[in-house]
Design a protein around this motif. Structure first.
Motif, PDB file in Angstrom:
ATOM      1  N   MET A  92     -95.016  34.729  61.784  1.00 14.04           N
ATOM      2  CA  MET A  92     -93.828  35.138  62.610  1.00 14.04           C
ATOM      3  C   MET A  92     -93.648  33.607  63.444  1.00 14.04           C
ATOM      4  SD  MET A  92     -92.946  37.703  65.524  1.00 14.04           S
ATOM      5  CE  MET A  92     -94.465  37.302  66.528  1.00 14.04           C
ATOM      6  N   VAL A  93     -92.242  33.206  63.597  1.00 18.59           N
ATOM      7  CA  VAL A  93     -92.202  32.089  64.139  1.00 18.59           C
ATOM      8  C   VAL A  93     -91.533  32.570  65.603  1.00 18.59           C
ATOM      9  CG1 VAL A  93     -90.519  29.862  64.578  1.00 18.59           C
ATOM     10  CG2 VAL A  93     -91.526  30.667  62.276  1.00 18.59           C
ATOM     11  N   GLU A  94     -92.027  31.866  66.759  1.00 21.49           N
ATOM     12  CA  GLU A  94     -91.527  32.363  68.186  1.00 21.49           C
ATOM     13  C   GLU A  94     -91.247  31.133  68.906  1.00 21.49           C
ATOM     14  OE1 GLU A  94     -94.311  35.091  69.718  1.00 21.49           O
ATOM     15  OE2 GLU A  94     -95.702  33.501  70.586  1.00 21.49           O
ATOM     16  N   ILE A  95     -90.501  31.328  69.965  1.00 19.33           N
ATOM     17  CA  ILE A  95     -90.222  30.217  71.071  1.00 19.33           C
ATOM     18  C   ILE A  95     -91.105  30.567  72.052  1.00 19.33           C
ATOM     19  CG2 ILE A  95     -88.538  28.868  71.876  1.00 19.33           C
ATOM     20  CD1 ILE A  95     -88.197  28.809  68.853  1.00 19.33           C
ATOM     21  N   GLN A  96     -91.941  29.700  72.537  1.00 18.83           N
ATOM     22  CA  GLN A  96     -92.492  29.832  73.426  1.00 18.83           C
ATOM     23  C   GLN A  96     -92.295  28.869  74.797  1.00 18.83           C
ATOM     24  OE1 GLN A  96     -96.766  29.070  72.481  1.00 18.83           O
ATOM     25  NE2 GLN A  96     -96.904  31.200  71.533  1.00 18.83           N
ATOM     26  N   LEU A  97     -92.135  29.710  75.873  1.00 12.28           N
ATOM     27  CA  LEU A  97     -91.841  29.228  77.357  1.00 12.28           C
ATOM     28  C   LEU A  97     -92.920  29.190  78.073  1.00 12.28           C
ATOM     29  CD1 LEU A  97     -88.956  29.974  76.068  1.00 12.28           C
ATOM     30  CD2 LEU A  97     -88.194  29.757  78.286  1.00 12.28           C
ATOM     31  N   GLN A  98     -93.633  28.238  78.286  1.00  9.83           N
ATOM     32  CA  GLN A  98     -94.977  28.121  79.135  1.00  9.83           C
ATOM     33  C   GLN A  98     -95.151  26.962  79.831  1.00  9.83           C
ATOM     34  OE1 GLN A  98     -98.265  29.156  76.748  1.00  9.83           O
ATOM     35  NE2 GLN A  98     -99.462  29.439  78.507  1.00  9.83           N
ATOM     36  N   GLY A  99     -95.726  26.764  81.137  1.00  9.82           N
ATOM     37  CA  GLY A  99     -95.958  25.495  81.620  1.00  9.82           C
ATOM     38  C   GLY A  99     -94.670  24.784  82.239  1.00  9.82           C
ATOM     39  N   PRO A 100     -95.000  23.575  82.819  1.00  9.25           N
ATOM     40  CA  PRO A 100     -93.842  22.912  83.711  1.00  9.25           C
ATOM     41  C   PRO A 100     -92.914  22.597  82.845  1.00  9.25           C
ATOM     42  CG  PRO A 100     -95.812  21.521  83.504  1.00  9.25           C
ATOM     43  CD  PRO A 100     -96.032  22.993  82.996  1.00  9.25           C
ATOM     44  N   GLN A 101     -92.946  22.373  81.500  1.00 10.10           N
ATOM     45  CA  GLN A 101     -91.969  21.876  80.502  1.00 10.10           C
ATOM     46  C   GLN A 101     -90.796  22.864  80.143  1.00 10.10           C
ATOM     47  OE1 GLN A 101     -94.989  22.275  79.714  1.00 10.10           O
ATOM     48  NE2 GLN A 101     -95.221  23.292  77.542  1.00 10.10           N
ATOM     49  N   ALA A 102     -91.280  24.059  80.321  1.00 13.62           N
ATOM     50  CA  ALA A 102     -90.625  25.261  79.843  1.00 13.62           C
ATOM     51  C   ALA A 102     -89.199  25.289  80.954  1.00 13.62           C
ATOM     52  CB  ALA A 102     -91.227  26.464  79.894  1.00 13.62           C
ATOM     53  N   ILE A 103     -88.031  25.430  80.146  1.00 17.29           N
ATOM     54  CA  ILE A 103     -86.907  25.863  80.926  1.00 17.29           C
ATOM     55  C   ILE A 103     -86.069  27.152  80.691  1.00 17.29           C
ATOM     56  CG2 ILE A 103     -84.303  24.831  81.388  1.00 17.29           C
ATOM     57  CD1 ILE A 103     -85.750  21.966  80.955  1.00 17.29           C
ATOM     58  N   LEU A 104     -85.529  27.899  81.626  1.00 18.39           N
ATOM     59  CA  LEU A 104     -84.967  29.045  81.557  1.00 18.39           C
ATOM     60  C   LEU A 104     -83.807  29.043  82.554  1.00 18.39           C
ATOM     61  CD1 LEU A 104     -84.779  31.807  80.118  1.00 18.39           C
ATOM     62  CD2 LEU A 104     -86.133  32.714  82.111  1.00 18.39           C
ATOM     63  N   THR A 105     -82.459  29.301  82.159  1.00 19.03           N
ATOM     64  CA  THR A 105     -81.350  29.209  82.916  1.00 19.03           C
ATOM     65  C   THR A 105     -80.443  30.199  82.616  1.00 19.03           C
ATOM     66  OG1 THR A 105     -81.497  26.555  82.996  1.00 19.03           O
ATOM     67  CG2 THR A 105     -79.567  27.794  83.840  1.00 19.03           C
ATOM     68  N   LEU A 106     -80.162  31.076  83.465  1.00 18.74           N
ATOM     69  CA  LEU A 106     -79.139  32.006  83.356  1.00 18.74           C
ATOM     70  C   LEU A 106     -77.891  31.578  83.349  1.00 18.74           C
ATOM     71  CD1 LEU A 106     -80.808  34.575  86.138  1.00 18.74           C
ATOM     72  CD2 LEU A 106     -80.957  34.748  83.612  1.00 18.74           C
TER      73      LEU A 106
END
Length: 139
Positions: A92-106
């Motif tokens: 399975m391929v997943e996108i991981q958001l972890q650590g200071p380089q991760a960005i999540l914007t609503l």
């Protein structure tokens, strides 16, 4: 460099998992749609669904604000996960958001807002009648 940028709509409510050491993760699907014209008239759409996994402090944001239908912009890394199901090895391929380089914007207002409740994003006078709202947003 392993980096991916996506903008799309959350396909299901996030599932929050708490590990025995107190750390948490959040998992949800994100649908992205690519639109293009073929033969100058015919429009084609292709929707991809991505498995998103969030770790660290961003889990609190996901837990509080993200639900099915939320529009998101995110940056993370691609990871290939191998697991066994019914005696067969799966990938399975997943996108991981972890650590200071991760960005999540609503993006946009809160899911479920009525149009009148959303903040005005145009700097022109909204009562003048010359404001055009673009309903052809690609997501």
């Amino acid at each position: 460099m392993n980096r991916v940028t996506l903008m799309g709509i959350v396909g299901r409510d996030p599932k929050i998992h708490t590990f025995s050491n107190g750390n948490r993760s959040a998992g949800f699907s994100l649908a992205t749609t690519e639109r293009r014209k073929e033969k100058a008239v015919e429009k084609k759409e292709k929707t991809e669904r991505h498995h998103i996994k969030v770790y660290g402090g961003l889990v609190d944001v996901v837990d509080s604000y993200v639900k099915k239908g939320t529009k998101l912009f995110l940056e993370g890394k691609i990871a290939t996960i191998k697991y066994e199901k019914d005696g067969a090895e799966k990938t399975m391929v997943e996108i991981q958001l972890q650590g200071p380089q991760a960005i999540l914007t609503l993006l946009g207002g809160k899911t479920g807002d009525k149009p009148a409740d959303k903040p005005k994003s145009d700097s022109r006078d909204m009562d003048s009648g010359d404001t055009k709202i673009d309903d052809d947003i690609p997501f």
